[in-house]
Design an enzyme around this catalytic site. Structure first.
Site, mmCIF file in Angstrom:
data_model
loop_
_atom_site.group_PDB
_atom_site.id
_atom_site.type_symbol
_atom_site.label_atom_id
_atom_site.label_comp_id
_atom_site.label_asym_id
_atom_site.label_seq_id
_atom_site.Cartn_x
_atom_site.Cartn_y
_atom_site.Cartn_z
ATOM 1 N N ASP A 119 50.478 -29.613 38.521
ATOM 2 C CA ASP A 119 50.801 -29.249 37.149
ATOM 3 C C ASP A 119 51.499 -30.388 36.412
ATOM 4 O O ASP A 119 52.617 -30.750 36.745
ATOM 5 C CB ASP A 119 51.707 -28.004 37.170
ATOM 6 C CG ASP A 119 52.089 -27.541 35.769
ATOM 7 O OD1 ASP A 119 51.259 -27.673 34.854
ATOM 8 O OD2 ASP A 119 53.220 -27.061 35.595
ATOM 9 N N ASP A 177 48.632 -30.598 29.205
ATOM 10 C CA ASP A 177 49.102 -29.573 30.128
ATOM 11 C C ASP A 177 47.968 -29.014 30.979
ATOM 12 O O ASP A 177 47.117 -28.301 30.486
ATOM 13 C CB ASP A 177 49.774 -28.447 29.331
ATOM 14 C CG ASP A 177 50.394 -27.405 30.248
ATOM 15 O OD1 ASP A 177 50.572 -27.708 31.440
ATOM 16 O OD2 ASP A 177 50.687 -26.310 29.763
#
Ligand SMILES: *[C@@H]1O[C@H](CO)[C@@H](O)[C@H](O)[C@H]1NC(C)=O
Ligand SMILES: *[C@@H]1O[C@H](CO)[C@@H](O)[C@H](O)[C@H]1NC(C)=O
Ligand SMILES: *[C@@H]1O[C@H](CO)[C@@H](O)[C@H](O)[C@H]1NC(C)=O
Ligand SMILES: *[C@@H]1O[C@H](CO)[C@@H](O)[C@H](O)[C@H]1NC(C)=O
Ligand SMILES: *[C@@H]1O[C@H](CO)[C@@H](O)[C@H](O)[C@H]1NC(C)=O
Length: 355
Positions: A225, A89
């Site tokens: 992201d 992440d």
């Protein structure tokens, strides 16, 4: 993205010093059923959390907002290691107590701070998160000292002499880049200074065009992201894109754009200009592959798009999220040393399948 079968070590000689690169296996979770249904809403909920961060105040992202993430890596925790499937992440930076973390057989970090997500993450096939966002994202996530940051996996890899450069690429190469995956030179955009995007892997998009239609007129900040599935753009940008595709509408069942089959053949490329280079999503890249319609809760005969609305208007310092659907097409580099994000074309950039 691909999964690599084996760990590989690629030594490069740079002015007499050897830089170690470690490429570790990245796995796309194989799931069945309507496992992607609800992803547009989950992406927007994540966006709303990410946007709440200001220059002074961080936010903690609930692990459940990663429920739809599909790419994981096997990471060993403890000595001897117990292996877990963790999501990579770039939108968070805490990797869970202090322990030994094994990223690959020769890539072992001692004394890495580890959060307790392992005990309660509870989403199928995934045990937690490897946070590879900027170290400042760990600020305020530690109790009782809310002013402290915690060294991330990337910080510790460098401080423990395991890699030289705080650089990670989208194929999960720690310590540098793998140009064999690129079809052109990587273009780098500096991390934006506009908050809240500046707190993440944030960059500016200079403009965006869909055929002759302008979607984004002037430079605007947003983030890259890996924890977001789709490509989200501010609601006003999205309205222009949607309006430019005849008959396109947001489908209430899947939450995705539904595009009439008759409009597909006249669709245009969606071109993002970033740091002077055009990154183009061709028609195939803007569409959900038909054989995935069921996974998204859609109708097998319909066509759906990968661009969606952010859930808020532009002008708020985080006007887009470049998520997995873009990162599956372009090679990406997260360079914490030079505070920049790079992209390059790959042999998947213009992959097509039957439209
Ligand atoms: C382990 O990490 C913590 C926090 O990051 C630090 O305070 C401590 O000094 C480190 N211990 C060792 C032995 O490196
Ligand atoms: C954190 O920093 C602020 C301002 O620098 C200070 O007022 C506060 O007391 C600090 N908090 C802790 C727990 O150290
Ligand atoms: C794409 O590039 C990868 C990595 O260089 C290579 O393994 C693969 O065979 C290439 N695929 C095609 C279709 O060229
Ligand atoms: C978009 O990019 C594609 C591929 O680079 C290019 O062929 C096309 O002319 C571009 N369209 C616009 C409107 O700039
Ligand atoms: C990036 O975009 C923001 C608006 O979101 C703008 O204020 C800023 O000037 C832009 N930065 C650059 C370097 O263009």
């Amino acid at each position: 993205m691909r999964s690599f079968i084996a760990f590989s070590l690629i030594p490069l000689l740079t002015s007499a010093s050897a830089l170690a690169l470690f490429t570790v296996p990245l796995t796309k979770l194989q799931r069945t059923g309507t496992y992607l249904k609800g992803s547009p809403d989950a992406d927007r909920a994540r966006a709303a959390f990410l946007k709440r961060r200001t220059a002074s105040g961080p936010v903690a992202i609930p692990a459940t907002n990663l429920a739809y993430v599909q790419y994981t890596t096997r990471v060993g925790i403890g000595n001897p290691p117990t292996y877990y499937n963790l999501v990579i992440d770039t939108g968070s930076s805490n990797t869970f107590y202090l322990d030994q973390v094994t990223l690959a057989p020769n890539l072992v970090i001692t004394n890495q701070s580890i959060g307790d997500a392992l005990s309660n993450a509870g989403f199928q096939g995934v045990d937690g998160i490897v946070g590879v966002g900027p170290v400042d994202l760990t600020l305020g996530t530690l109790s009782p000292d809310m002013n402290a940051t915690r060294p991330t996996v990337m910080n510790n890899l460098v401080s423990q002499g395991l890699i030289k450069n705080k650089v990670l690429d989208g194929a999960l190469t720690y310590g540098g880049t793998d140009s064999s995956l690129c079809e052109d030179e990587s273009m780098y955009a500096p991390v934006t200074d506009t908050y809240p995007a500046a707190g993440y892997w944030g960059i500016n998009i200079t403009s965006c065009a869909y055929g002759k239609h302008t979607v984004i007129r002037s430079s605007t900040a947003g983030i890259v992201d890996t924890g977001t599935t789709l490509i989200l753009i501010a609601d006003d940008f999205f309205a222009r894109y949607l309006h430019a595709i005849p008959g396109a509408k947001v489908d209430s069942i899947t939450g995705l754009i539904e595009i009439p089959q008759r409009s597909i053949s006249s669709m245009h490329s969606l071109n993002f200009t970033i740091a002077g280079r055009v990154f183009s999503l061709d028609v195939a890249a803007q569409l959900i592959p038909k054989d995935q319609n069921t996974a998204w809760g859609g109708d097998v005969k319909k066509r759906y798009g990968v661009v969606n609305h952010l859930g808020s208007p532009s002008g708020q310092g985080m006007d887009f999220i470049i998520g997995q659907k873009f990162l599956e097409r372009y090679y990406s580099v997260f360079d914490a040393d030079s505070k920049r994000v790079g992209f390059a074309r790959t042999n998947h950039t213009f992959s097509t399948y039957q439209l």
